[in-house]
Scaffold this active site. Structure first.
Site, PDB file in Angstrom:
ATOM      1  N   HIS A 111      56.658  18.228  18.017  1.00 14.24           N
ATOM      2  CA  HIS A 111      57.846  17.722  17.334  1.00 14.24           C
ATOM      3  C   HIS A 111      57.560  17.480  15.855  1.00 14.24           C
ATOM      4  CE1 HIS A 111      55.572  14.068  18.203  1.00 14.24           C
ATOM      5  NE2 HIS A 111      56.280  13.442  17.272  1.00 14.24           N
ATOM      6  N   ASP A 113      58.754  14.502  13.116  1.00 14.91           N
ATOM      7  CA  ASP A 113      59.212  13.130  13.301  1.00 14.91           C
ATOM      8  C   ASP A 113      60.664  12.935  12.870  1.00 14.91           C
ATOM      9  OD1 ASP A 113      56.845  12.135  14.361  1.00 14.91           O
ATOM     10  OD2 ASP A 113      56.019  11.605  12.396  1.00 14.91           O
ATOM     11  N   HIS A 267      53.665  18.371  15.185  1.00 15.96           N
ATOM     12  CA  HIS A 267      52.416  17.821  15.715  1.00 15.96           C
ATOM     13  C   HIS A 267      52.632  17.364  17.147  1.00 15.96           C
ATOM     14  CE1 HIS A 267      54.607  14.329  14.129  1.00 15.96           C
ATOM     15  NE2 HIS A 267      53.990  13.612  15.054  1.00 15.96           N
ATOM     16  N   ARG A 282      51.526   3.754  12.575  1.00 17.30           N
ATOM     17  CA  ARG A 282      52.077   4.747  11.657  1.00 17.30           C
ATOM     18  C   ARG A 282      53.014   4.113  10.650  1.00 17.30           C
ATOM     19  NH1 ARG A 282      55.814   8.913  14.516  1.00 17.30           N
ATOM     20  NH2 ARG A 282      57.537   7.683  13.678  1.00 17.30           N
TER      21      ARG A 282
END
Length: 313
Positions: A111, A113, A267, A282
């Site tokens: 995907h 983000d 990723h 994150r």
């Protein structure tokens, strides 16, 4: 097979003031000798951003002094941090999202983000806290080289193609190993507000001008295609993006930091670590609305009023 147009793909940068060592042939580089803090000077920040656009994902080993507050301070120097539109932040933080596999499970699917909103993030800054003794790597794929290698007939198709992205996708089908608790969390938290956005399948990068394929597991269907045809075409294009030649795989150590250009990559985490704990945090940097080859911009479908990451904080 289409020949890539670059004389090099992921070569060392002789002109950069940073010590940059490519990790894979087409994507990914490690930057050595830099301590990530909120006190980095403008020239170093600019050099890091330049390396990110060039290499698509950059890695910093052993940033062991970096805590939540310092990660956020660095993110504020790097760009404009934003919180996730639906998932709560780490308690005590302003922007940080925790990725914690308490039950030995990771959402392992390709995907980009937050593409279910229009101005999805330009970059993500991921810091490793607890890493399995073995397993739990992350893999990134280069959407630019994937586009460049497409046969001309496929390029002609995708150059004008649009896709509908949503956070209300079939979680159980995407992550077949998900527990009932994880399915419920997806419905009640991640998809608590349903977003749908139409993006061009080929996005023009706002800094480099490169063309990249924009897909991933948030794609529901292609505009003007039925579900069956969408799935067949999606599989063909995704296979081009995730070919091993277009990827880099990173073996984490606690204290490592990865920053990726979310405008040109996909990723996925590798869920091969059993019941070992894997925890990362994150920070996300606000992005802009993608522009297609013809100059048109992504379109919000749901909610009806345009709602970017910034507005959703």
């Amino acid at each position: 097979m289409t020949v890539l147009t670059h004389d090099f793909i992921n070569a060392r940068e002789a002109e950069s003031p940073l010590d940059i060592v490519p990790v894979a042939g087409r994507i990914g580089a490690e930057i050595r000798g830099v301590e990530l803090t909120g006190d980095l000077d403008d020239a170093t920040i600019a050099a890091i951003r330049s390396a990110l656009v060039r290499h698509k994902v950059i890695f910093f080993r052993d940033q062991v002094e970096l805590d939540d507050a310092q990660q956020e301070a660095f993110a504020e120097r790097f760009g404009k941090p934003v919180a996730h539109p639906t998932v709560p932040v780490v308690p005590g933080s302003k922007y940080l999202l925790e990725l914690d596999s308490k039950e030995g499970y990771a959402a392992s699917s390709w995907h980009t983000d937050v593409t279910f909103v229009d101005a999805y993030p330009e970059a993500s800054i991921l810091r490793a806290i607890t890493i399995p003794q073995a397993g739990g790597d992350t893999v990134w794929a280069n959407g630019v080289t994937a586009y460049e290698e497409l046969p001309e007939s496929l390029k002609t198709l995708v150059d004008g193609l649009w896709a509908l992205h949503t956070n209300a996708y079939d979680y159980a089908a995407t992550f077949s190993g998900a527990s009932r608790k994880q399915l419920e969390q997806h419905r009640s938290v991640f998809a608590s507000t349903v977003y749908e956005t139409e993006h061009p399948v080929v996005r023009v990068h706002p800094e480099s001008g490169e063309r990249a394929l924009l897909l991933g597991h948030f794609v529901k269907n292609f505009v003007g295609f039925n579900s069956a045809d969408s799935q067949r075409l999606f599989s063909i294009l995704q296979d081009h993006i995730t070919r091993p030649e277009n990827t880099v795989r990173w073996r984490w150590r606690a204290g490592d930091v990865a920053i990726w250009d979310n405008r040109s990559t996909q990723h996925r985490a590798i869920a091969d670590f059993g019941l070992q704990r894997r925890t990362l945090r994150r920070a996300t940097i606000a992005g802009d609305v993608p522009i297609a080859i013809d100059g048109s911009r992504s379109r919000v479908i749901k909610p009806e009023r345009a709602q970017t990451l910034e507005a959703a904080e």
